[in-house]
Design an enzyme around this catalytic site. Structure first.
Site, PDB file in Angstrom:
ATOM      1  N   SER A 114      52.204  -8.006  25.996  1.00 52.12           N
ATOM      2  CA  SER A 114      53.180  -6.810  26.158  1.00 52.12           C
ATOM      3  C   SER A 114      54.591  -7.113  26.060  1.00 52.12           C
ATOM      4  CB  SER A 114      52.583  -5.899  27.203  1.00 52.12           C
ATOM      5  OG  SER A 114      53.093  -6.544  28.620  1.00 52.12           O
ATOM      6  N   CYS A 115      54.857  -8.388  25.930  1.00 48.35           N
ATOM      7  CA  CYS A 115      56.062  -8.847  26.187  1.00 48.35           C
ATOM      8  C   CYS A 115      56.220  -9.931  25.372  1.00 48.35           C
ATOM      9  CB  CYS A 115      56.505  -9.501  27.458  1.00 48.35           C
ATOM     10  SG  CYS A 115      58.072 -10.017  27.953  1.00 48.35           S
ATOM     11  N   GLY A 116      57.344  -9.847  24.174  1.00 47.30           N
ATOM     12  CA  GLY A 116      57.689 -10.723  23.372  1.00 47.30           C
ATOM     13  C   GLY A 116      58.925 -11.518  23.905  1.00 47.30           C
ATOM     14  N   CYS A 118      59.639 -12.411  27.031  1.00 44.77           N
ATOM     15  CA  CYS A 118      59.353 -13.030  28.456  1.00 44.77           C
ATOM     16  C   CYS A 118      59.703 -14.501  28.360  1.00 44.77           C
ATOM     17  CB  CYS A 118      57.953 -12.935  28.932  1.00 44.77           C
ATOM     18  SG  CYS A 118      57.370 -11.176  29.113  1.00 44.77           S
TER      19      CYS A 118
END
Length: 283
Positions: A114-116, A118
């Site tokens: 869900s996090c590109g 991070c």
């Protein structure tokens, strides 16, 4: 390539009808370590498949490469334990003369599905300078064509049809009225990287005259990835973030959100959309 889907025994509960047991299809989520020249760069949680495109698109997004000729090859290799080939470690070789990624680009921990972004130290670090400008891109698209893109994207989501658990990104070229490529992934940023990587390996960058259509929201990271590939318009079925819109305005990019049914909300670059009532007189 690893499995894209897997089967699991589940219990389905319906009020008033009790419990039924059956097998269900789930989308697979596994880590992929991306290495460049044998050196670890990032680990992302992804749906297996099109991993070379994923790595290529990731390198475009990070500003490491911008042309197909700079991406020499990629091969799967064993992990640090040296046990077999799990297809979860991909080592990229850049063309001679191409500078390797700067050490500070290396992600210090997992990039989740869900996090590109991070692992980035600050918001300034993700404002990567693109090799391509979109400010003067001549793209024009009719509102009627634009509202039809979500259905065209959905029709091409084969794995979503089986699992209901994937994001999708599609690249539409206006001049040909063609959806060039669609990629699915458990991570929305991965789906976009796969699309950009496909374009890089087909020597199509910059992606002038195209629309990036995504099945979720238009986040800053997706806007950034589109900009790095020279895509002048990002369209999403859900909302954009404030930072995504700010970046788009700053770069001269178009952002469309809430693209559903016969309506949309244009947050940036409205001049590229030809209203239905004006189509007959458009140049």
């Amino acid at each position: 390539m690893g499995r894209v889907t897997t089967r699991r025994r589940v219990a389905r509960l319906t009020l008033g009808a009790g419990i039924t047991r059956r097998e269900d299809t789930l989308v697979v989520e596994e880590p992929l370590e991306i290495r460049v020249g044998g050196r670890s760069l990032a680990v992302t949680m992804r749906t297996p498949g099109h991993d070379v495109e994923l790595a290529a698109g990731f390198l475009v997004s990070e500003g490491v490469i911008s042309r197909g000729e700079q991406f020499a090859s990629a091969r799967f290799c064993a992990g640090d334990a040296g046990v077999g080939n799990t297809y979860n470690v991909l080592d990229v070789t850049l063309a001679p003369g191409v500078a390797p990624p700067a050490p500070e680009l290396a992600r210090e921990f997992f990039t989740t599905s869900s996090c590109g972004l991070c692992g980035k130290a600050s918001i300034d670090a993700v404002r990567t300078t693109s090799a391509f400008g979109v400010q003067d891109d001549p793209l024009r698209i009719s509102a009627e064509t634009l509202v039809g893109l979500p259905d065209r994207l959905r029709a091409a989501q084969d794995v979503f049809e089986k699992t209901g658990g994937l994001h999708a990104a599609g690249l539409y070229r206006v001049a040909d009225d063609e959806l060039l490529v669609v990629r699915e992934d458990v991570g929305r940023h991965n789906a976009v990287d796969k699309v950009v990587g496909w374009a890089l390996t087909h020597d199509l960058l910059p992606l002038t005259g195209t629309v990036l259509m995504v099945s979720g929201r238009a986040s800053f990271e997706l806007t950034q990835k589109a900009l790095m590939a020279g895509i002048p318009m990002l369209a999403a079925v859900s909302a954009p973030s404030s930072l995504a819109v700010e970046l788009a305005i700053e770069a001269g990019m178009s952002v469309v959100g809430f693209l559903r049914g016969e309506s949309m909300v244009v947050y940036a670059g409205a001049q590229r959309i030809v209203p239905a009532q004006a189509e007959g007189s458009a140049a």
